[in-house]
Scaffold this active site. Structure first.
Site, PDB file in Angstrom:
ATOM      1  N   ASP A 113       3.486  -4.043  -3.070  1.00 26.31           N
ATOM      2  CA  ASP A 113       3.696  -5.482  -3.186  1.00 26.31           C
ATOM      3  C   ASP A 113       2.408  -6.269  -2.942  1.00 26.31           C
ATOM      4  O   ASP A 113       1.878  -6.287  -1.847  1.00 26.31           O
ATOM      5  CB  ASP A 113       4.779  -5.914  -2.204  1.00 26.31           C
ATOM      6  CG  ASP A 113       5.983  -4.993  -2.277  1.00 26.31           C
ATOM      7  OD1 ASP A 113       6.583  -4.912  -3.351  1.00 26.31           O
ATOM      8  OD2 ASP A 113       6.291  -4.332  -1.270  1.00 26.31           O
TER       9      ASP A 113
ATOM     10  N   ASP B 166      -0.350   0.268  -0.888  1.00 28.28           N
ATOM     11  CA  ASP B 166       0.784  -0.642  -0.827  1.00 28.28           C
ATOM     12  C   ASP B 166       1.159  -1.007  -2.262  1.00 28.28           C
ATOM     13  O   ASP B 166       0.354  -0.882  -3.181  1.00 28.28           O
ATOM     14  CB  ASP B 166       0.409  -1.898  -0.037  1.00 28.28           C
ATOM     15  CG  ASP B 166       1.572  -2.863   0.114  1.00 28.28           C
ATOM     16  OD1 ASP B 166       2.694  -2.400   0.379  1.00 28.28           O
ATOM     17  OD2 ASP B 166       1.358  -4.073  -0.040  1.00 28.28           O
TER      18      ASP B 166
END
Length: 124
Positions: free
Chosen positions: A10, A8
């Site tokens: 963020d 990921d």
């Protein structure tokens, strides 16, 4: 040996201010140099993810827009899993709202399926 890594963006390789951690980029590049496929995932738009893949130096595979869009490699087709009809209906409502207030703007995606935006000069 590790064959692939999906990460990921963020809050994983960025901090709470959305600044990317340069150490994470170095680690990803090291994995890439070892032949590991790196897949970036984010809620961000596909155009943002394409740019991020290029800046980091991955093979271009990403998952974007909260899983609604993905692409395998830079030359792969962009796969859109969401219902574009709902998005187009919402866009038409936004356009109607601004037209009723004398602010005319449009998106050619309604006609072509391509997200090319056209804004009159006064909005640029």
């Amino acid at each position: 040996m590790l064959k692939a890594l999906l990460t990921d963006i963020d809050g994983t390789i960025t901090d709470s201010s959305r600044r990317i951690n340069t150490g994470a980029v170095e680690a990803i590049r090291s994995l890439l140099d070892q032949g590991v496929e790196v897949v970036l995932a984010s809620g961000n738009t596909s155009c943002f993810m394409d740019a991020l893949c290029k800046m980091i130096g991955t093979q271009g595979t990403f998952i974007a827009e909260n899983g609604g869009v993905f692409r395998v490699g830079y030359t792969g087709a962009l796969h859109i899993k969401g219902d574009q009809g709902i998005c187009r209906t919402a866009l038409e409502k936004v356009q109607d709202y601004y037209r009723s207030r004398g602010k005319n703007w449009c998106c050619s995606a309604l006609r072509t399926g391509s997200p090319t935006w056209h804004l009159p000069g006064r909005f640029l």
